[in-house]
Design a protein around this motif. Structure first.
Motif, PDB file in Angstrom:
ATOM      1  N   PHE A   1     -28.827 -15.419  43.286  1.00 19.14           N
ATOM      2  CA  PHE A   1     -29.177 -16.488  42.697  1.00 19.14           C
ATOM      3  C   PHE A   1     -30.509 -17.062  43.540  1.00 19.14           C
ATOM      4  O   PHE A   1     -30.769 -18.313  43.268  1.00 19.14           O
ATOM      5  CB  PHE A   1     -28.326 -17.668  42.622  1.00 19.14           C
ATOM      6  CG  PHE A   1     -27.194 -17.086  41.467  1.00 19.14           C
ATOM      7  CD1 PHE A   1     -27.531 -17.633  40.279  1.00 19.14           C
ATOM      8  CD2 PHE A   1     -25.956 -16.491  41.878  1.00 19.14           C
ATOM      9  CE1 PHE A   1     -26.621 -17.050  39.401  1.00 19.14           C
ATOM     10  CE2 PHE A   1     -25.280 -16.025  40.785  1.00 19.14           C
ATOM     11  CZ  PHE A   1     -25.510 -16.377  39.489  1.00 19.14           C
ATOM     12  N   GLY A   2     -31.039 -16.473  44.549  1.00 18.02           N
ATOM     13  CA  GLY A   2     -32.125 -17.023  45.374  1.00 18.02           C
ATOM     14  C   GLY A   2     -33.152 -16.992  44.275  1.00 18.02           C
ATOM     15  O   GLY A   2     -34.262 -18.184  44.186  1.00 18.02           O
ATOM     16  N   LYS A   3     -33.651 -16.139  43.535  1.00 17.64           N
ATOM     17  CA  LYS A   3     -34.744 -15.883  42.541  1.00 17.64           C
ATOM     18  C   LYS A   3     -34.544 -17.064  41.482  1.00 17.64           C
ATOM     19  O   LYS A   3     -35.473 -17.560  41.158  1.00 17.64           O
ATOM     20  CB  LYS A   3     -34.961 -14.401  42.015  1.00 17.64           C
ATOM     21  CG  LYS A   3     -35.876 -14.269  41.113  1.00 17.64           C
ATOM     22  CD  LYS A   3     -36.028 -12.744  40.442  1.00 17.64           C
ATOM     23  CE  LYS A   3     -37.162 -13.046  39.463  1.00 17.64           C
ATOM     24  NZ  LYS A   3     -36.990 -11.481  38.756  1.00 17.64           N
ATOM     25  N   GLU A   4     -33.494 -17.101  41.236  1.00 14.74           N
ATOM     26  CA  GLU A   4     -32.913 -18.115  39.850  1.00 14.74           C
ATOM     27  C   GLU A   4     -33.420 -19.630  40.405  1.00 14.74           C
ATOM     28  O   GLU A   4     -34.009 -20.367  39.733  1.00 14.74           O
ATOM     29  CB  GLU A   4     -31.601 -17.944  39.460  1.00 14.74           C
ATOM     30  CG  GLU A   4     -31.319 -16.727  38.747  1.00 14.74           C
ATOM     31  CD  GLU A   4     -30.920 -15.438  39.581  1.00 14.74           C
ATOM     32  OE1 GLU A   4     -30.498 -14.381  38.926  1.00 14.74           O
ATOM     33  OE2 GLU A   4     -31.234 -15.786  40.903  1.00 14.74           O
ATOM     34  N   ALA A   5     -32.917 -19.847  41.738  1.00 13.86           N
ATOM     35  CA  ALA A   5     -33.265 -21.006  42.379  1.00 13.86           C
ATOM     36  C   ALA A   5     -34.662 -21.378  42.395  1.00 13.86           C
ATOM     37  O   ALA A   5     -35.117 -22.486  41.973  1.00 13.86           O
ATOM     38  CB  ALA A   5     -32.582 -21.027  43.635  1.00 13.86           C
ATOM     39  N   LYS A   6     -35.393 -20.219  42.874  1.00  7.00           N
ATOM     40  CA  LYS A   6     -36.935 -20.389  42.888  1.00  7.00           C
ATOM     41  C   LYS A   6     -37.440 -20.976  41.616  1.00  7.00           C
ATOM     42  O   LYS A   6     -38.287 -21.810  41.416  1.00  7.00           O
ATOM     43  CB  LYS A   6     -37.453 -19.469  43.565  1.00  7.00           C
ATOM     44  CG  LYS A   6     -38.993 -19.453  43.705  1.00  7.00           C
ATOM     45  CD  LYS A   6     -39.789 -18.380  44.348  1.00  7.00           C
ATOM     46  CE  LYS A   6     -41.059 -18.270  44.127  1.00  7.00           C
ATOM     47  NZ  LYS A   6     -41.889 -17.060  44.842  1.00  7.00           N
ATOM     48  N   GLU A   7     -37.114 -20.053  40.494  1.00  7.24           N
ATOM     49  CA  GLU A   7     -37.626 -20.117  39.335  1.00  7.24           C
ATOM     50  C   GLU A   7     -37.371 -21.512  38.460  1.00  7.24           C
ATOM     51  O   GLU A   7     -38.291 -22.170  37.838  1.00  7.24           O
ATOM     52  CB  GLU A   7     -37.099 -18.966  38.331  1.00  7.24           C
ATOM     53  CG  GLU A   7     -37.569 -17.721  38.648  1.00  7.24           C
ATOM     54  CD  GLU A   7     -36.914 -16.438  37.820  1.00  7.24           C
ATOM     55  OE1 GLU A   7     -35.719 -16.920  37.323  1.00  7.24           O
ATOM     56  OE2 GLU A   7     -37.430 -15.364  37.768  1.00  7.24           O
ATOM     57  N   GLU A   8     -36.156 -22.125  38.962  1.00  6.66           N
ATOM     58  CA  GLU A   8     -35.796 -23.357  38.274  1.00  6.66           C
ATOM     59  C   GLU A   8     -36.698 -24.589  39.117  1.00  6.66           C
ATOM     60  O   GLU A   8     -36.919 -25.469  38.219  1.00  6.66           O
ATOM     61  CB  GLU A   8     -34.237 -23.725  38.668  1.00  6.66           C
ATOM     62  CG  GLU A   8     -33.757 -25.204  38.175  1.00  6.66           C
ATOM     63  CD  GLU A   8     -33.778 -25.306  36.688  1.00  6.66           C
ATOM     64  OE1 GLU A   8     -34.126 -26.387  36.024  1.00  6.66           O
ATOM     65  OE2 GLU A   8     -34.047 -24.024  35.794  1.00  6.66           O
ATOM     66  N   LEU A   9     -36.774 -24.547  40.514  1.00  5.85           N
ATOM     67  CA  LEU A   9     -37.684 -25.301  40.872  1.00  5.85           C
ATOM     68  C   LEU A   9     -39.004 -25.251  40.399  1.00  5.85           C
ATOM     69  O   LEU A   9     -39.755 -26.508  40.225  1.00  5.85           O
ATOM     70  CB  LEU A   9     -37.497 -25.186  42.380  1.00  5.85           C
ATOM     71  CG  LEU A   9     -38.366 -26.209  43.310  1.00  5.85           C
ATOM     72  CD1 LEU A   9     -37.854 -27.605  43.026  1.00  5.85           C
ATOM     73  CD2 LEU A   9     -38.273 -25.821  44.838  1.00  5.85           C
ATOM     74  N   VAL A  10     -39.534 -24.101  40.368  1.00  7.61           N
ATOM     75  CA  VAL A  10     -40.990 -23.990  39.694  1.00  7.61           C
ATOM     76  C   VAL A  10     -40.887 -24.750  38.253  1.00  7.61           C
ATOM     77  O   VAL A  10     -41.914 -25.399  38.271  1.00  7.61           O
ATOM     78  CB  VAL A  10     -41.288 -22.562  39.816  1.00  7.61           C
ATOM     79  CG1 VAL A  10     -42.711 -22.264  38.676  1.00  7.61           C
ATOM     80  CG2 VAL A  10     -41.492 -21.768  41.021  1.00  7.61           C
ATOM     81  N   LYS A  11     -39.951 -24.360  37.689  1.00 10.08           N
ATOM     82  CA  LYS A  11     -40.038 -25.086  36.133  1.00 10.08           C
ATOM     83  C   LYS A  11     -40.158 -26.418  36.219  1.00 10.08           C
ATOM     84  O   LYS A  11     -40.707 -27.227  35.410  1.00 10.08           O
ATOM     85  CB  LYS A  11     -38.648 -24.602  35.331  1.00 10.08           C
ATOM     86  CG  LYS A  11     -38.825 -24.932  33.956  1.00 10.08           C
ATOM     87  CD  LYS A  11     -37.543 -24.333  33.175  1.00 10.08           C
ATOM     88  CE  LYS A  11     -36.395 -24.761  33.597  1.00 10.08           C
ATOM     89  NZ  LYS A  11     -35.126 -23.997  32.838  1.00 10.08           N
ATOM     90  N   LEU A  12     -39.388 -27.197  37.232  1.00 10.73           N
ATOM     91  CA  LEU A  12     -39.182 -28.464  37.363  1.00 10.73           C
ATOM     92  C   LEU A  12     -40.339 -29.341  37.799  1.00 10.73           C
ATOM     93  O   LEU A  12     -40.708 -30.397  37.366  1.00 10.73           O
ATOM     94  CB  LEU A  12     -38.166 -29.025  38.508  1.00 10.73           C
ATOM     95  CG  LEU A  12     -36.808 -28.913  38.039  1.00 10.73           C
ATOM     96  CD1 LEU A  12     -35.731 -29.078  39.157  1.00 10.73           C
ATOM     97  CD2 LEU A  12     -36.426 -29.879  37.004  1.00 10.73           C
ATOM     98  N   VAL A  13     -41.215 -28.438  38.722  1.00 12.54           N
ATOM     99  CA  VAL A  13     -42.340 -29.163  39.429  1.00 12.54           C
ATOM    100  C   VAL A  13     -43.881 -28.661  38.997  1.00 12.54           C
ATOM    101  O   VAL A  13     -44.706 -29.330  39.021  1.00 12.54           O
ATOM    102  CB  VAL A  13     -42.112 -29.007  41.035  1.00 12.54           C
ATOM    103  CG1 VAL A  13     -40.984 -29.806  41.479  1.00 12.54           C
ATOM    104  CG2 VAL A  13     -42.484 -27.826  41.401  1.00 12.54           C
ATOM    105  N   ASN A  14     -43.742 -27.623  38.028  1.00  7.86           N
ATOM    106  CA  ASN A  14     -45.194 -26.825  37.925  1.00  7.86           C
ATOM    107  C   ASN A  14     -45.914 -27.827  36.730  1.00  7.86           C
ATOM    108  O   ASN A  14     -45.546 -28.112  36.051  1.00  7.86           O
ATOM    109  CB  ASN A  14     -44.871 -25.562  37.325  1.00  7.86           C
ATOM    110  CG  ASN A  14     -46.227 -24.864  36.985  1.00  7.86           C
ATOM    111  OD1 ASN A  14     -47.293 -24.936  37.697  1.00  7.86           O
ATOM    112  ND2 ASN A  14     -46.316 -24.332  35.845  1.00  7.86           N
TER     113      ASN A  14
END
Length: 359
Positions: free
Chosen positions: A259-272
């Protein structure tokens, strides 16, 4: 369009006349801030009319700069936020007190300077000493657990706040960190820009004007190495300072963990692509600014915890809400909590450090 622009630039006298000549309408669309929306309070109608014109022209009153300290570009941002807030208000504000509160809560939520909030209220002749005192000294909604929602007060322990330019998602390193840039027009930044950075920025601008792009690129590289960057934003070249942010109170799985990759992807989606509000508590030993991060009313750490993509970093943050959000995700078996016994990222780092030092 031209007659609207000319009418718009005639100043406060005509705006106040607008407020005095029109009577209240009960049939207007609540999503409108201009005609047919009116009120008997001249100050309220003046702001309504200016927001109406802003929606059409993207222009703010010329005389406003005499009352506030921030740039014209910042003023345009204010009016955009006020326009959105007015449209969302149900019912729309009618009295001077209601409009003053809308201004204070909208701009202070975005962490603008108190002098600008007071200046804007003064510009429209709206009440401000009492309402500012009421909101500044009271405990705003949500702040009891360290979550900012509205008002001028900041959570206990916050050293300062800053507002970012749009975040570039590809620069997000993992699920609990991000890189942001802050416009050096910000008063807190403008007085601390190194002289060599300012000189390089000016020289770069001149080089680009002469189409000497190779020299301009070399100068920009020097600026970047100093922790700054020139960013194109809204057709303007902006000198911005870089900050490395560590999300306070959470610890996301490392990239090589489940879930490291999923966590990064979620943060990117939140702030991009978002302009963020960042409340800084401290600078850690790695030079990162430990902070709470918001986009409008969305609290980034809350989303990460509720989606089960981060642990509550209880050793560094005791906020009750964080523990509650983690328990909700655990109960729903969301994200990393689908695992029967997920490894804590701080334990994973400790164990892997030991392995690296084993012979």
């Amino acid at each position: 369009m031209f007659w609207k622009l000319g009418f718009f630039k005639m100043g406060n006298a005509l705006r106040l006349l607008y407020g005095k000549c029109f009577q209240p309408s009960t049939t207007g669309d609540s999503d409108s801030v201009g005609p047919p929306y009116t009120t008997t309070a001249p100050a309220v109608s003046a702001l309504a009319y200016d927001l109406f014109n802003f929606e059409i022209t993207s222009q703010v009153p010329e005389a406003l700069s005499q009352h506030v300290v921030s740039s014209r570009k910042a003023q345009v941002t204010w009016y955009g936020k006020l326009l959105q807030a007015w449209k969302k208000a149900k019912p729309p504000p009618k009295t001077t007190e209601e409009v003053a509160r809308l201004i204070v809560e909208t701009l202070s939520r975005a962490q603008y300077q108190k002098a600008d909030v007071e200046g804007l209220l003064e510009f429209y002749g709206l009440p401000h000493p009492s309402i500012l005192a009421e909101i500044s000294t009271g405990v705003p909604t949500g702040l009891s657990d360290g979550v900012i929602c509205e008002g001028l007060s900041l959570p206990e322990g916050v050293k300062f706040e800053m507002h970012t330019l749009p975040v570039v998602g590809k620069t997000v390193p993992d699920g609990d960190g991000l890189n942001v840039y802050v416009n050096t027009d910000d008063p807190r930044e403008s007085s601390n820009i190194p002289g060599d950075v300012l000189m390089a920025a000016d020289q770069r601008s001149e080089a680009r004007a002469m189409k000497n792009y190779a020299v301009a690129d070399e100068l920009h590289q020097k600026i970047i190495e100093s922790g700054y960057r020139v960013i194109d934003f809204q057709n303007e070249a902006i000198l911005a300072r870089k900050y490395r942010i560590r999300l306070r109170g959470i610890d996301a799985p490392e990239m090589s963990m489940p879930f490291g990759k999923e966590a990064k992807e979620e943060l990117v989606k939140l702030v991009n692509g978002k302009c963020l509000s960042v409340l800084v508590y401290e600078v850690d030993k790695y030079g990162r600014y430990v902070a709470d991060v918001y986009w409008n009313d969305i609290f980034v750490q809350e989303v990460m915890l509720k989606k089960g993509l981060a642990w509550h970093y209880v050793a560094h943050d005791k906020r009750v809400k964080f523990a509650t959000w983690q328990k909700e995700a655990q109960a729903e078996r969301t994200g990393l909590w689908v695992q029967p016994n997920p490894e804590k990222p701080w334990e994973w780092r400790k164990n892997n450090k030991r392995r690296q030092h084993c012979p």
